[in-house]
Design an enzyme around this catalytic site. Structure first.
Site, PDB file in Angstrom:
ATOM      1  N   GLN A 167       0.840  -1.186   0.000  1.00  0.00           N
ATOM      2  CA  GLN A 167       0.000   0.000   0.000  1.00  0.00           C
ATOM      3  C   GLN A 167       0.882   1.245   0.000  1.00  0.00           C
ATOM      4  OE1 GLN A 167      -3.705   0.285   2.360  1.00  0.00           O
ATOM      5  NE2 GLN A 167      -2.967  -1.526   3.433  1.00  0.00           N
ATOM      6  N   GLU A 176     -11.267  -3.509   3.416  1.00  0.00           N
ATOM      7  CA  GLU A 176     -10.277  -3.656   4.476  1.00  0.00           C
ATOM      8  C   GLU A 176     -10.943  -3.648   5.844  1.00  0.00           C
ATOM      9  OE1 GLU A 176      -5.992  -1.686   5.724  1.00  0.00           O
ATOM     10  OE2 GLU A 176      -7.427  -0.504   4.584  1.00  0.00           O
ATOM     11  N   ASN A 198      -9.593   4.677  14.567  1.00  0.00           N
ATOM     12  CA  ASN A 198     -10.927   4.474  15.134  1.00  0.00           C
ATOM     13  C   ASN A 198     -11.640   5.783  15.424  1.00  0.00           C
ATOM     14  OD1 ASN A 198     -10.378   1.798  14.938  1.00  0.00           O
ATOM     15  ND2 ASN A 198     -10.579   1.325  17.114  1.00  0.00           N
TER      16      ASN A 198
END
Length: 387
Positions: free
Chosen positions: A126, A244, A370
């Site tokens: 990535q 993902e 998060n």
């Protein structure tokens, strides 16, 4: 909720179980983040999977798969983790980019990239984050300037998973120099050995190099390597992130196996730990089962024509915090022995819990922090536009 499998699914499970019993390496492979040798050992495993068309069972046979559905993929994952098979060195490719290519790629792109991905001939990294664009991915500054049939890439990527030894990378680039934020971005592939590419490993606290910086200095790649239309990069990138966070990268089997190991660890030490530990272990097992049922429901909805929505963010928060909780509980059960590294002579299987805990701490950060996921959930609940 009780899961019932039909005869075909049960036969498929037995086929996977039998193949794994015959082919999973009997001993552990070296880490694919520490040495080229370990990386190539895992590449060889990817090739072994490809020989049996197990590399990605949901892909069409033309691209090295079996054309199976997501429920069968979940069954495969359960048997894969149950057999203790090696971690997938090409997870960035097969679990993230692969499904996105399947949705947005041209037939020519699918034939070129998916086949090499499934065979293990090309391992992917990535290349999204940048020094000033980590969780805020829309702040990327790396550019891709069109020059005839090519793009010329320039910029600096960081925290690129697998980039130290990988062959290819997919990255987000600004193709409209006048654009800002989410607009004017394109998703482009580039070889990591192309002229103008410099890969600088980032050593972790344990010495492994799972991440790298990538410096791009006038790197020329064909426009064929752009996925989707120019300027469509943000929506494509979000589709990749949905896979993902919500489904592919963290299959339930990974956590169900960890939860069962935690139960076994507790039973072996229950006379040495506080009584309240039992409740924590039981909660971990229930959480892993609840996550599995949730993913089965998501897979069923997708098979019926649905899409991954904001629940991808909910799933990401849940599995990342569950992973930390399970490893933290294991370390509390082991006490001082938990500080032994895997390489210590007296470590045995203890070091694996410590390694797992260190890795789990990154869970709330990668795939979108998060805090950002909670913002996304709140925006969706309130009906606010993203931006």
């Amino acid at each position: 909720m009780q899961l019932d499998y039909n005869d075909d699914q049960n036969r498929f499970r037995q086929e996977v179980r039998g193949w794994m019993a015959e082919n999973v390496p009997t001993g552990p492979l070296e880490s694919f983040d520490s040495t080229r040798t370990g990386f190539e050992q895992h590449r060889d495993w990817e090739r072994k999977l490809a020989e049996g068309r197990w590399g990605m069972v949901t892909w069409p046979e033309a691209y090295g798969g079996r054309g199976l559905n997501l429920i069968e993929w979940l069954i495969f994952e359960e048997e894969y983790y149950r057999a203790g098979a090696p971690l997938r060195v090409n997870q960035n490719g097969i679990f993230l980019l692969g499904p996105t290519l399947m949705e947005y790629g041209t037939p020519e792109q699918k034939a070129r990239f998916l086949t090499a991905m499934a065979s293990g001939d090309e391992i992917w990294a990535q290349a999204w984050s940048e020094p000033q664009a980590g969780s805020d991915l829309a702040a990327v500054k790396a550019t891709a300037t069109r020059d005839g049939d090519d793009y010329v890439l320039k910029g600096h990527k960081i925290w690129s998973s697998r980039a130290v030894f990988a062959d290819m990378a997919f990255g987000l680039f600004r193709t409209d120099p006048e654009s800002s934020r989410h607009k004017g971005l394109s998703l482009i592939f580039f070889p990591l050995d192309a002229p103008g590419v410099k890969v600088q490993p980032i050593p972790q606290i344990d010495g492994e190099t799972g991440f790298a910086e990538i410096f791009l200095d006038d790197v020329r790649v064909p426009a064929f390597n752009r996925l989707g239309d120019e300027g469509q990069g943000w929506s494509i990138c979000m589709a990749t992130a949905g896979f993902e966070r919500g489904l592919m990268l963290r299959s339930p089997a990974r956590f169900q196996v960890t939860a069962q190991k935690l139960v076994d660890l507790y039973l072996a030490h229950q006379d040495q730990v506080p009584a309240a530990t039992r409740d924590v272990v039981v909660q971990a097992w229930m959480d892993a089962e609840a996550y599995a049922l949730s993913i089965y429901a998501t897979a069923s909805r997708l098979e019926a024509g649905g899409q991954i929505g904001s629940e991808a963010s909910v799933n990401k928060i849940f599995w990342s915090e569950m992973d930390i909780a399970m490893h933290r509980t294991a370390l509390s059960i082991l006490g001082a022995r938990a500080e032994l590294l895997r390489s210590a002579p007296a470590a045995g299987s203890v070091g694996r819990w410590l390694d797992g805990y260190f890795f789990s701490l990154a869970g709330p950060i990668y795939a979108g922090s998060n805090e950002i996921q909670r913002n996304i959930i709140a925006e969706r609940m309130l009906g606010l536009p993203r931006g």
